[in-house]
Design an enzyme around this catalytic site. Structure first.
Site, PDB file in Angstrom:
ATOM      1  N   LYS A   1      49.152  58.859 -50.822  1.00 11.66           N
ATOM      2  CA  LYS A   1      49.949  59.521 -49.789  1.00 11.66           C
ATOM      3  C   LYS A   1      49.141  59.659 -48.510  1.00 11.66           C
ATOM      4  O   LYS A   1      48.032  60.181 -48.518  1.00 11.66           O
ATOM      5  CB  LYS A   1      50.413  60.907 -50.255  1.00 11.66           C
ATOM      6  CG  LYS A   1      51.289  61.638 -49.228  1.00 11.66           C
ATOM      7  CD  LYS A   1      51.853  62.929 -49.789  1.00 11.66           C
ATOM      8  CE  LYS A   1      50.866  64.069 -49.766  1.00 11.66           C
ATOM      9  NZ  LYS A   1      50.629  64.589 -48.378  1.00 11.66           N
TER      10      LYS A   1
ATOM     11  N   ASP B   1      53.919  60.374 -45.523  1.00 16.45           N
ATOM     12  CA  ASP B   1      54.449  61.736 -45.556  1.00 16.45           C
ATOM     13  C   ASP B   1      54.370  62.382 -44.171  1.00 16.45           C
ATOM     14  O   ASP B   1      53.481  63.179 -43.894  1.00 16.45           O
ATOM     15  CB  ASP B   1      53.638  62.537 -46.585  1.00 16.45           C
ATOM     16  CG  ASP B   1      54.057  63.992 -46.691  1.00 16.45           C
ATOM     17  OD1 ASP B   1      55.229  64.293 -46.386  1.00 16.45           O
ATOM     18  OD2 ASP B   1      53.212  64.821 -47.068  1.00 16.45           O
TER      19      ASP B   1
ATOM     20  N   ASP C   1      63.841  65.995 -36.196  1.00 22.07           N
ATOM     21  CA  ASP C   1      64.145  65.946 -34.770  1.00 22.07           C
ATOM     22  C   ASP C   1      65.624  65.610 -34.627  1.00 22.07           C
ATOM     23  O   ASP C   1      66.349  65.555 -35.619  1.00 22.07           O
ATOM     24  CB  ASP C   1      63.259  64.892 -34.082  1.00 22.07           C
ATOM     25  CG  ASP C   1      62.910  65.267 -32.650  1.00 22.07           C
ATOM     26  OD1 ASP C   1      63.852  65.606 -31.897  1.00 22.07           O
ATOM     27  OD2 ASP C   1      61.728  65.218 -32.282  1.00 22.07           O
TER      28      ASP C   1
ATOM     29  N   THR D   1      56.232  73.636 -50.958  1.00 24.52           N
ATOM     30  CA  THR D   1      55.720  74.343 -52.141  1.00 24.52           C
ATOM     31  C   THR D   1      54.808  75.501 -51.771  1.00 24.52           C
ATOM     32  O   THR D   1      54.414  76.281 -52.640  1.00 24.52           O
ATOM     33  CB  THR D   1      54.972  73.376 -53.078  1.00 24.52           C
ATOM     34  OG1 THR D   1      53.994  72.648 -52.337  1.00 24.52           O
ATOM     35  CG2 THR D   1      55.946  72.400 -53.723  1.00 24.52           C
TER      36      THR D   1
ATOM     37  N   ARG E   1      43.890  67.813 -53.799  1.00 22.30           N
ATOM     38  CA  ARG E   1      42.517  68.286 -53.889  1.00 22.30           C
ATOM     39  C   ARG E   1      41.962  68.341 -55.309  1.00 22.30           C
ATOM     40  O   ARG E   1      40.743  68.245 -55.497  1.00 22.30           O
ATOM     41  CB  ARG E   1      42.413  69.656 -53.205  1.00 22.30           C
ATOM     42  CG  ARG E   1      42.461  69.539 -51.694  1.00 22.30           C
ATOM     43  CD  ARG E   1      42.695  70.857 -50.997  1.00 22.30           C
ATOM     44  NE  ARG E   1      44.090  71.294 -51.098  1.00 22.30           N
ATOM     45  CZ  ARG E   1      44.598  72.296 -50.384  1.00 22.30           C
ATOM     46  NH1 ARG E   1      43.843  72.976 -49.551  1.00 22.30           N
ATOM     47  NH2 ARG E   1      45.875  72.617 -50.514  1.00 22.30           N
TER      48      ARG E   1
END
Length: 237
Positions: free
Chosen positions: A32, A59, A64, A122, A214
């Site tokens: 990603k 991502d 807009d 999230t 991470r």
């Protein structure tokens, strides 16, 4: 796109860091590219990763006016990303325009990138949603509403937490993607995510794809950790 491996979030700020991270891996990955990396390196980071053989989830969470998003998606389609996204809060017409832009920008004979919509981040709690967004639904109801709106717009799926995946499967069908970030191993730090889950729970709750950042990228042994995540994700498949 048939790659259902865990998506590794490349939360780096420079291409050199990405290359250093990827160097020990000897297999095709699904990665990603988020705003931080894209804004620092530009579109070439996507094309470089594709040339290396990896699948890419771009991502950028576009949000807009419909015409702007349509034009942006027309350009992004040319990069070869496998998966792109918008914010469902942009509305039905914006999402329809995003899809139109992707279709217009995809070269003849090639498959257009899959398009999904972010429902609620999230990192967002129900209390935050109600107090800051002034949405008087439950978080679960808000996510399902956005998922149904996204499906109505013709999108391929949504980004949601594992906690909503099963209900979205119920209301939108098995083929409608449920891409779930906030995935952690049982001994990992939560960081700034709130609605999180382990790979096993994600599979049992009906996630289609999981995004892990991470827990892998900051691991002492990223390859070993990735294989562990992959193993846990595949156990119930």
């Amino acid at each position: 796109m048939n790659n259902r491996n865990p998506i590794i979030a490349l939360d780096f700020s420079a291409k050199e860091e990405v290359l250093q991270f990827l160097k020990p891996f000897d297999e095709k990955l699904f990665v990603k590219v988020g705003m931080e990396l894209y804004l620092q390196e530009g579109p070439t980071i996507v094309t470089d990763l594709k040339e290396m053989g990896h699948d890419v989830f771009l991502d950028l969470k576009l949000h807009d006016i419909p015409n702007t998003v349509q034009s942006a998606m027309r350009g992004l389609a040319k990069l070869g990303a496998d998966l792109v996204n918008v914010h469902a809060a942009g509305g039905l017409r914006m999402m329809e325009s995003a899809l139109e832009g992707l279709e217009a920008g995809t070269e003849a004979g090639k498959q257009r990138p899959l398009l999904i919509a972010v429902t609620q981040l999230t990192s967002t709690s129900e209390q935050q949603m109600k107090s800051e967004q002034k949405i008087n639904l439950s978080l679960q109801e808000s996510v399902i509403h956005y998922a149904e709106l996204s499906k109505r717009a013709g999108l391929d799926g949504v980004v949601c937490s594992v906690l909503e995946a099963a209900d979205i499967n119920k209301f939108c069908g098995e083929d409608f993607l449920r891409v779930t970030p906030g995935i952690r191993l049982s001994d990992s730090t939560v960081h700034d995510q709130i609605r999180i889950a382990t790979p096993e729970v994600a599979r049992s709750e009906g996630s289609s794809l999981i995004v892990v950042g991470r827990a892998i990228t900051q691991s002492e042994n990223p390859v070993e950790t990735y294989q562990l995540v992959k193993q846990q994700w595949e156990v119930l498949q």
